[in-house]
Design a protein around this motif. Sequence first.
Motif, PDB file in Angstrom:
ATOM      1  N   GLU A   1       0.820  -1.203   0.000  1.00  0.00           N
ATOM      2  CA  GLU A   1       0.000   0.000   0.000  1.00  0.00           C
ATOM      3  C   GLU A   1       0.860   1.262   0.000  1.00  0.00           C
ATOM      4  OE1 GLU A   1      -3.767   0.358   0.070  1.00  0.00           O
ATOM      5  OE2 GLU A   1      -2.977  -1.309  -1.118  1.00  0.00           O
ATOM      6  N   ALA A   2       1.942   1.265   0.759  1.00  0.00           N
ATOM      7  CA  ALA A   2       2.833   2.428   0.766  1.00  0.00           C
ATOM      8  C   ALA A   2       3.492   2.606  -0.592  1.00  0.00           C
ATOM      9  CB  ALA A   2       3.874   2.285   1.859  1.00  0.00           C
ATOM     10  N   ALA A   3       3.864   1.504  -1.247  1.00  0.00           N
ATOM     11  CA  ALA A   3       4.552   1.579  -2.538  1.00  0.00           C
ATOM     12  C   ALA A   3       3.655   2.150  -3.633  1.00  0.00           C
ATOM     13  CB  ALA A   3       5.056   0.198  -2.943  1.00  0.00           C
ATOM     14  N   ARG A   4       2.354   2.177  -3.408  1.00  0.00           N
ATOM     15  CA  ARG A   4       1.451   2.803  -4.377  1.00  0.00           C
ATOM     16  C   ARG A   4       1.695   4.296  -4.496  1.00  0.00           C
ATOM     17  NH1 ARG A   4      -4.564   1.165  -2.799  1.00  0.00           N
ATOM     18  NH2 ARG A   4      -4.966   2.544  -4.556  1.00  0.00           N
ATOM     19  N   VAL A   5       2.159   4.925  -3.410  1.00  0.00           N
ATOM     20  CA  VAL A   5       2.218   6.391  -3.364  1.00  0.00           C
ATOM     21  C   VAL A   5       3.608   6.919  -3.015  1.00  0.00           C
ATOM     22  CG1 VAL A   5      -0.233   6.743  -2.888  1.00  0.00           C
ATOM     23  CG2 VAL A   5       1.314   6.242  -0.991  1.00  0.00           C
ATOM     24  N   VAL A   6       4.592   6.041  -2.856  1.00  0.00           N
ATOM     25  CA  VAL A   6       5.960   6.447  -2.547  1.00  0.00           C
ATOM     26  C   VAL A   6       6.908   5.701  -3.476  1.00  0.00           C
ATOM     27  CG1 VAL A   6       7.776   6.491  -0.796  1.00  0.00           C
ATOM     28  CG2 VAL A   6       5.397   6.865  -0.110  1.00  0.00           C
ATOM     29  N   ASP A   7       7.834   6.427  -4.098  1.00  0.00           N
ATOM     30  CA  ASP A   7       8.844   5.771  -4.926  1.00  0.00           C
ATOM     31  C   ASP A   7       9.841   5.058  -4.018  1.00  0.00           C
ATOM     32  OD1 ASP A   7       7.882   6.560  -7.408  1.00  0.00           O
ATOM     33  OD2 ASP A   7       8.942   8.477  -7.331  1.00  0.00           O
ATOM     34  N   VAL A   8      10.032   3.783  -4.258  1.00  0.00           N
ATOM     35  CA  VAL A   8      10.961   2.997  -3.450  1.00  0.00           C
ATOM     36  C   VAL A   8      11.906   2.252  -4.376  1.00  0.00           C
ATOM     37  CG1 VAL A   8       9.312   2.757  -1.565  1.00  0.00           C
ATOM     38  CG2 VAL A   8       9.417   0.991  -3.325  1.00  0.00           C
ATOM     39  N   ASP A   9      12.988   1.748  -3.798  1.00  0.00           N
ATOM     40  CA  ASP A   9      14.009   1.061  -4.584  1.00  0.00           C
ATOM     41  C   ASP A   9      13.808  -0.448  -4.634  1.00  0.00           C
ATOM     42  OD1 ASP A   9      16.173   3.288  -5.187  1.00  0.00           O
ATOM     43  OD2 ASP A   9      15.429   3.617  -3.171  1.00  0.00           O
ATOM     44  N   GLY A  10      12.979  -0.991  -3.759  1.00  0.00           N
ATOM     45  CA  GLY A  10      12.724  -2.418  -3.767  1.00  0.00           C
ATOM     46  C   GLY A  10      11.701  -2.792  -2.722  1.00  0.00           C
ATOM     47  N   LEU A  11      11.050  -3.940  -2.923  1.00  0.00           N
ATOM     48  CA  LEU A  11      10.125  -4.497  -1.951  1.00  0.00           C
ATOM     49  C   LEU A  11      10.529  -5.934  -1.661  1.00  0.00           C
ATOM     50  CD1 LEU A  11       8.120  -2.560  -3.941  1.00  0.00           C
ATOM     51  CD2 LEU A  11       6.543  -3.183  -2.098  1.00  0.00           C
ATOM     52  N   VAL A  12      10.525  -6.279  -0.384  1.00  0.00           N
ATOM     53  CA  VAL A  12      10.824  -7.637   0.060  1.00  0.00           C
ATOM     54  C   VAL A  12       9.599  -8.124   0.830  1.00  0.00           C
ATOM     55  CG1 VAL A  12      12.310  -9.081   1.490  1.00  0.00           C
ATOM     56  CG2 VAL A  12      13.296  -7.188   0.166  1.00  0.00           C
ATOM     57  N   LEU A  13       8.826  -9.002   0.199  1.00  0.00           N
ATOM     58  CA  LEU A  13       7.544  -9.436   0.752  1.00  0.00           C
ATOM     59  C   LEU A  13       7.549 -10.943   0.987  1.00  0.00           C
ATOM     60  CD1 LEU A  13       5.091  -7.438  -1.553  1.00  0.00           C
ATOM     61  CD2 LEU A  13       6.284  -6.660   0.504  1.00  0.00           C
ATOM     62  N   LEU A  14       7.034 -11.343   2.134  1.00  0.00           N
ATOM     63  CA  LEU A  14       6.964 -12.757   2.494  1.00  0.00           C
ATOM     64  C   LEU A  14       5.515 -13.144   2.754  1.00  0.00           C
ATOM     65  CD1 LEU A  14       9.545 -11.254   4.087  1.00  0.00           C
ATOM     66  CD2 LEU A  14      10.103 -13.616   4.576  1.00  0.00           C
ATOM     67  N   VAL A  15       5.100 -14.258   2.153  1.00  0.00           N
ATOM     68  CA  VAL A  15       3.754 -14.834   2.312  1.00  0.00           C
ATOM     69  C   VAL A  15       2.694 -13.737   2.448  1.00  0.00           C
ATOM     70  CG1 VAL A  15       4.521 -17.050   3.178  1.00  0.00           C
ATOM     71  CG2 VAL A  15       4.230 -15.197   4.811  1.00  0.00           C
ATOM     72  N   PRO A  16       2.519 -12.912   1.394  1.00  0.00           N
ATOM     73  CA  PRO A  16       1.685 -11.713   1.530  1.00  0.00           C
ATOM     74  C   PRO A  16       0.195 -12.009   1.692  1.00  0.00           C
ATOM     75  CG  PRO A  16       2.336 -12.042  -0.755  1.00  0.00           C
ATOM     76  CD  PRO A  16       3.113 -13.042   0.056  1.00  0.00           C
ATOM     77  N   ALA A  17      -0.418 -11.268   2.623  1.00  0.00           N
ATOM     78  CA  ALA A  17      -1.876 -11.207   2.755  1.00  0.00           C
ATOM     79  C   ALA A  17      -2.320  -9.972   1.991  1.00  0.00           C
ATOM     80  CB  ALA A  17      -2.273 -11.121   4.220  1.00  0.00           C
ATOM     81  N   LEU A  18      -2.959 -10.132   0.853  1.00  0.00           N
ATOM     82  CA  LEU A  18      -3.174  -9.018  -0.054  1.00  0.00           C
ATOM     83  C   LEU A  18      -4.344  -8.124   0.338  1.00  0.00           C
ATOM     84  CD1 LEU A  18      -2.542 -10.798  -3.470  1.00  0.00           C
ATOM     85  CD2 LEU A  18      -0.963  -9.430  -2.105  1.00  0.00           C
ATOM     86  N   GLY A  19      -5.371  -8.675   0.972  1.00  0.00           N
ATOM     87  CA  GLY A  19      -6.529  -7.865   1.308  1.00  0.00           C
ATOM     88  C   GLY A  19      -7.569  -8.672   2.044  1.00  0.00           C
ATOM     89  N   LEU A  20      -8.672  -8.025   2.367  1.00  0.00           N
ATOM     90  CA  LEU A  20      -9.730  -8.683   3.125  1.00  0.00           C
ATOM     91  C   LEU A  20     -10.253  -9.924   2.417  1.00  0.00           C
ATOM     92  CD1 LEU A  20     -11.702  -5.541   4.348  1.00  0.00           C
ATOM     93  CD2 LEU A  20     -10.607  -7.232   5.832  1.00  0.00           C
ATOM     94  N   ALA A  21     -10.648  -9.773   1.162  1.00  0.00           N
ATOM     95  CA  ALA A  21     -11.243 -10.903   0.444  1.00  0.00           C
ATOM     96  C   ALA A  21     -10.259 -12.051   0.293  1.00  0.00           C
ATOM     97  CB  ALA A  21     -11.741 -10.450  -0.925  1.00  0.00           C
ATOM     98  N   GLU A  22      -8.992 -11.709   0.061  1.00  0.00           N
ATOM     99  CA  GLU A  22      -7.981 -12.745  -0.136  1.00  0.00           C
ATOM    100  C   GLU A  22      -7.737 -13.557   1.126  1.00  0.00           C
ATOM    101  OE1 GLU A  22      -7.805  -9.999  -3.399  1.00  0.00           O
ATOM    102  OE2 GLU A  22      -7.831  -9.665  -1.234  1.00  0.00           O
ATOM    103  N   THR A  23      -7.948 -12.944   2.282  1.00  0.00           N
ATOM    104  CA  THR A  23      -7.808 -13.694   3.532  1.00  0.00           C
ATOM    105  C   THR A  23      -9.076 -14.472   3.868  1.00  0.00           C
ATOM    106  OG1 THR A  23      -8.543 -11.858   4.947  1.00  0.00           O
ATOM    107  CG2 THR A  23      -6.195 -11.972   4.422  1.00  0.00           C
TER     108      THR A  23
END
Length: 333
Positions: free
Chosen positions: A114-136
Amino acid sequence: MTPPRGARNHTVVADDGTLLRGWNWEPAEPRGVVIIRTPYGAWRHGDTARAWTSRGYRCVIHDVRGRHSSDGEWHPYLLECGDGRAVAEAVRAEDPGLPLVLSGGSYAAHTALEAARVVDVDGLVLLVPALGLAETAWDENGRPQLRDRIGWWHQHGRGARSLAPLTDDELAARIERTTAVGVHRAAEEWGWSQEVLSGWRRLWSAPAVDLERAYGAIRAALFLVRGDHDFFFADAARLADAWQGAVHMVDGPWGHRLAADIDDDEVRSRLRRAGGIGGVLDTWLADNGLPSERSGPVSPSASAPRERDLPVIRRTRSAFEPETGRWRYERTA
């Protein structure tokens, strides 16, 4: 609260004046910055922070709004974009010349996205992501994930502090009752507040995240870990398919708790001897011009967003083979 070992307090004021709090771990000479935002208690993530500082990163770990040390009200999956932007912009202003990475597992992966939607970043490191309400709430076949959702909302979905988990018998009884009378009527019998019940109803009626619409504009490189036995396995694949930047997928014989879910002691030992997920992460960081245990100082130019000179979109994968104890590397696209 007594600061965790090696940490100091860190506070950011959100757009509406809410104080968002967490902890800051910092090496002697930071070469990068990583931000993690979690609902599970920022102070509990000291080992994760020290793993990042050993790579040369200043590590800022915050409690999300309404949880633990942060002010405000807790509404899962609703307010992470704006709060994530506030924290990321404040941290970047404190270290304007350093590359910025957003990281997290499970719910914290959602906050990073969600933060990466509105902030330029150099990389994302994500583990076993919970994407949203419906996905959970639902699995990839449209079946309700009652055990996990009832357990999670009882323990973590209500109030600023997590509660003790339900016993196996209590959880089984609630699943049976929910199957008989439905998710809404059953929850009304559990003594939850109207505010919590409202969130519970929102959980089961929320639409799935449109991943291309939500995250399609992000061009940062993505390091994405999923597990063969994780209930969000298919969601990680969907995220990788929708991602417009380079993606490196990491697969292995674990569940949502990663190596802690590997029951076979020998397989865990083989994973450690092969360098674990951390070894693959170090290679990925270095390959993307980011600080790692294998890299030297990062030049100031490397910390700027690299959208203009992005390589051709790549899809790569590292898969751990439990039988051989080796990592298999693949270029998938």
